[in-house]
Design a protein around this motif. Structure first.
Motif, PDB file in Angstrom:
ATOM      1  N   ASP A 272       0.843  -1.196   0.000  1.00 24.29           N
ATOM      2  CA  ASP A 272       0.000   0.000   0.000  1.00 24.29           C
ATOM      3  C   ASP A 272       0.881   1.249   0.000  1.00 24.29           C
ATOM      4  O   ASP A 272       1.696   1.450   0.914  1.00 24.29           O
ATOM      5  CB  ASP A 272      -0.908   0.009   1.233  1.00 24.29           C
ATOM      6  N   VAL A 273       0.713   2.087  -1.008  1.00 24.89           N
ATOM      7  CA  VAL A 273       1.506   3.313  -1.124  1.00 24.89           C
ATOM      8  C   VAL A 273       0.707   4.381  -1.865  1.00 24.89           C
ATOM      9  O   VAL A 273      -0.136   4.065  -2.715  1.00 24.89           O
ATOM     10  CB  VAL A 273       2.846   3.028  -1.849  1.00 24.89           C
ATOM     11  N   MET A 274       0.943   5.644  -1.525  1.00 23.77           N
ATOM     12  CA  MET A 274       0.304   6.767  -2.215  1.00 23.77           C
ATOM     13  C   MET A 274       1.372   7.562  -2.944  1.00 23.77           C
ATOM     14  O   MET A 274       2.418   7.877  -2.362  1.00 23.77           O
ATOM     15  CB  MET A 274      -0.433   7.654  -1.216  1.00 23.77           C
ATOM     16  N   VAL A 275       1.094   7.889  -4.201  1.00 24.93           N
ATOM     17  CA  VAL A 275       2.081   8.574  -5.045  1.00 24.93           C
ATOM     18  C   VAL A 275       1.549   9.958  -5.389  1.00 24.93           C
ATOM     19  O   VAL A 275       0.409  10.104  -5.830  1.00 24.93           O
ATOM     20  CB  VAL A 275       2.342   7.779  -6.342  1.00 24.93           C
ATOM     21  N   PHE A 276       2.392  10.989  -5.202  1.00 24.49           N
ATOM     22  CA  PHE A 276       2.039  12.364  -5.564  1.00 24.49           C
ATOM     23  C   PHE A 276       3.159  12.938  -6.418  1.00 24.49           C
ATOM     24  O   PHE A 276       4.322  12.921  -6.006  1.00 24.49           O
ATOM     25  CB  PHE A 276       1.871  13.244  -4.327  1.00 24.49           C
ATOM     26  N   THR A 277       2.820  13.435  -7.605  1.00 27.34           N
ATOM     27  CA  THR A 277       3.841  14.066  -8.455  1.00 27.34           C
ATOM     28  C   THR A 277       3.364  15.435  -8.916  1.00 27.34           C
ATOM     29  O   THR A 277       2.176  15.630  -9.210  1.00 27.34           O
ATOM     30  CB  THR A 277       4.167  13.206  -9.689  1.00 27.34           C
ATOM     31  N   LEU A 278       4.287  16.363  -8.996  1.00 28.12           N
ATOM     32  CA  LEU A 278       3.987  17.744  -9.375  1.00 28.12           C
ATOM     33  C   LEU A 278       4.643  18.096 -10.699  1.00 28.12           C
ATOM     34  O   LEU A 278       5.824  17.829 -10.899  1.00 28.12           O
ATOM     35  CB  LEU A 278       4.493  18.694  -8.285  1.00 28.12           C
ATOM     36  N   VAL A 279       3.867  18.673 -11.627  1.00 28.67           N
ATOM     37  CA  VAL A 279       4.414  19.289 -12.839  1.00 28.67           C
ATOM     38  C   VAL A 279       3.785  20.674 -12.966  1.00 28.67           C
ATOM     39  O   VAL A 279       2.673  20.904 -12.483  1.00 28.67           O
ATOM     40  CB  VAL A 279       4.135  18.456 -14.120  1.00 28.67           C
ATOM     41  N   SER A 280       4.484  21.599 -13.606  1.00 26.03           N
ATOM     42  CA  SER A 280       3.992  22.981 -13.687  1.00 26.03           C
ATOM     43  C   SER A 280       4.266  23.583 -15.052  1.00 26.03           C
ATOM     44  O   SER A 280       5.172  23.157 -15.775  1.00 26.03           O
ATOM     45  CB  SER A 280       4.669  23.850 -12.614  1.00 26.03           C
ATOM     46  N   ASN A 281       3.458  24.584 -15.411  1.00 28.96           N
ATOM     47  CA  ASN A 281       3.751  25.431 -16.571  1.00 28.96           C
ATOM     48  C   ASN A 281       3.520  26.885 -16.155  1.00 28.96           C
ATOM     49  O   ASN A 281       3.391  27.180 -14.965  1.00 28.96           O
ATOM     50  CB  ASN A 281       2.910  25.029 -17.795  1.00 28.96           C
TER      51      ASN A 281
END
Length: 613
Positions: A272-281
């Motif tokens: 069990d794991v939660m993944v958060f990724t950020l990308v921006s413009n």
């Protein structure tokens, strides 16, 4: 004058005093975690932030000589007062910041773009609980799972539960008292096998609740425990020679296997794991959330955050994680992130994977975030383009003094070559862009010789007679390529059809780009730089191009036909086949007799020999 100077001096002294007070407040700030609030001259909170060390963080806004973001510069310029709240830990500071932002909605904080409501799966707190989807959470002790960003995923889970377990769908109050009184009768769902009739006491609540326990595991994505239990029950039923029951358990195992095969299985090694990724413009930040249970992705969601003042990736990601946590009621324990964040902020285990299955999961989440960002960019571009086209049409409406917006425009042009092969073209623009599927060619039928006026009268009549007969929509504007003569001819046709005055019509003359209106001998001139004139020119040029293409094709076909069809015995279809193969009459002439024999037969080859080399 003296009183005015005195007043200005008093205001200046007040502002200076205020600034001195602010500097003093900053000087006295502690090096402790907490939340700071900036206020403007009206006492309104314009920004809320968190800090590991309040003094260092607040001072950083006022010690920079130049801020990268214009919004940050404007924020600092408008700060006249400061409030702080000291907390015990960074995690408390993060939670308090989130709460204050939601309460005050400060101007310079990151703005959440996610204002949608998403559905939940509810296990109702009642005898013989129902399982259904809802968008309204009621605090009545019921269990809610979700919300689901994908309705398709939610319905797939509900359909699987329905396929595996016969649960009731009615809203009857199945209390022991009501069942014992015999108030209810089984319905169609019982007769078709979708329900086991608890309303008539045909199913024990204890057995029913076992189904609810299994359904809860499916909703949570905990399939490994469910599968092992079903396998044991299947073996036990088989040993007891209850093969019908064993077959039922086998069907359930296969249904779960089929469901899981459609799910995205990332890695069996990951629990069990939660993944958060950020990308921006330049416009916004996008945070993708993926929830993995037993190595399978069971929830995906992407949050859009509007760009505000210059924020580092850590702060943006923290803001997004906290919002998603609240929205999905998450219990943050083991997180994979694409930016390093101090675990103290979230009170959870945090890592930035660099290789293997963990890195593959992170890359998958980031890919989803980038795809979502690309979709938003396309949507933004489409909206901008649509606004631009609407603006052009509004300008055209104003320049031509039209009653309604010219969403549907049609333009006509005539074409002939030395009085022969007279044709006409009609091009159609909808919402300011060509609608090529609606373009039409016309071969002039009733006019002999080069008579542009009569040709225009014919095609306009034919075009709108057909639209009326077929009950199709009419344009708001007709554009005629030509001056007063062509415009008058087109008007005659509209008058015959009873359409004069119902459709706006103008003529555009080529030399000086004069715009003629019906009944006006003096044309108008639209500004050469005007978007509306450019649209009219585009219409005119497109009609001319379309008409010329058709005219050339017709002349070419006529020339070809005249030469090939002069050969006695050579039919039109055979001539067409020859041309399609050899592309020109010259190549047909140069082709070897044996080659033509092989492809088209000796009869055609002998006829082609009659062509002069």
């Amino acid at each position: 004058m003296h009183s005015e100077l005195k007043s200005n001096k008093a205001i200046k002294n007040k502002v200076t005093l205020f600034c001195l007070d602010l500097k003093e407040k900053i000087r006295l700030l502690p090096q402790l975690p907490g939340v700071y609030q900036y206020l403007d001259k009206n006492g309104k909170i314009i920004y809320v932030g968190k800090a590991r060390k309040l003094k260092n963080r607040v001072q950083s806004y006022f010690t920079k000589q130049k801020h990268e973001s214009g919004k940050t510069y404007m924020l600092v310029k408008n700060i006249v007062d400061l409030r702080t709240i000291v907390t015990e830990t960074e995690h408390e500071a993060l939670l308090l910041e989130n709460s204050l932002i939601k309460e005050y909605k400060p101007k310079y904080n990151i703005q959440l773009k996610d204002d949608k409501t998403y559905p939940w799966i509810c296990i109702k707190k009642e005898p013989f609980p129902r399982i259904f989807s809802t968008r309204n959470k009621v605090k009545d002790g019921s269990e809610y799972f979700g919300p689901y960003a994908s309705v398709v995923m939610m319905n797939t889970i509900l359909n699987l539960i329905k396929e595996l377990y016969p649960l009731r769908t009615c809203s009857l109050n199945l209390s022991e008292e009501n069942i014992s009184k015999g108030q209810y009768k089984v319905c169609l769902e019982y007769h078709i096998g979708n329900c086991l009739g608890p309303c008539e006491g045909l199913q024990k609540e204890e057995d029913y609740l076992q189904y609810i326990t299994a359904a809860r595991e499916i909703i949570k994505g905990q399939f490994s425990g469910l599968n092992s239990r079903l396998t044991k029950e299947m073996k036990l039923a088989s040993e007891q020679l209850d093969f019908e029951k064993a077959q039922l358990f086998k069907k359930r195992i296969e249904a779960i296997k089929k469901f899981r095969s459609k799910s995205t299985v990332v890695s069996s090694k990951l629990d069990d794991v939660m993944v958060f990724t950020l990308v921006s413009n330049d416009y916004a930040h996008y945070i993708n959330f993926m929830n993995l249970v037993d190595g399978t992705v069971n929830q995906v969601f992407t949050l859009e955050l509007k760009q505000s003042i210059e924020e580092n990736a850590e702060d943006v990601l923290l803001t997004g994680i906290l919002h998603i946590k609240d929205k999905f009621d998450l219990d943050l324990k083991n997180l994979f992130l694409n930016y390093a964040i101090d675990p103290e902020w979230l009170g959870a285990k945090v890592s930035v994977p660099q290789r293997g299955d963990k890195k593959a999961v992170l890359d998958l989440s980031e890919k989803n975030a980038k795809y979502f960002m690309l979709q938003k960019q396309k949507e933004r571009a489409n909206k901008t383009e649509k606004k631009s086209k609407t603006r052009v049409l509004e300008t055209l409406k104003s320049d031509l003094k039209l009653i309604s917006l010219p969403v549907h425009i049609e333009c006509f042009d005539n074409s002939n070559f030395q009085g022969t092969n007279a044709v006409a073209a009609c091009v159609v623009f909808k919402n300011g862009v060509p609608s090529k599927k609606d373009y039409r060619h016309f071969n002039i039928k009733t006019v002999e010789g080069p008579d542009d006026f009569a040709s225009m009268e014919e095609v306009v009549y034919r075009r709108y007679k057909r639209l009326l007969d077929e009950n199709q929509s009419l344009p708001q504007l007709i554009v005629i390529d030509g001056g007063k003569g062509q415009l008058s001819s087109a008007l005659k046709s509209l008058e015959k059809l009873g359409l004069r005055g119902k459709i706006a019509i103008v003529g555009i003359a080529k030399k000086l780009e004069e715009i003629f209106f019906p009944g006006d001998s003096i044309p108008i001139y639209i500004d050469k730089k005007s978007e509306s004139l450019k649209l009219l020119q585009f219409l005119r040029n497109e009609a001319h191009r379309f008409g010329i293409t058709h005219h050339r094709n017709k002349r070419s076909k006529g020339a070809i036909n005249s030469e090939l069809l002069e050969i006695e015995g050579l039919g039109e279809k055979t001539a067409e086949k020859l041309l399609n193969h050899y592309k020109s009459v010259k190549r047909i002439k140069d082709a070897e007799h044996t080659e033509i024999c092989e492809i088209f037969g000796s009869k055609v080859a002998n006829l082609v020999k009659k062509l002069d080399k």
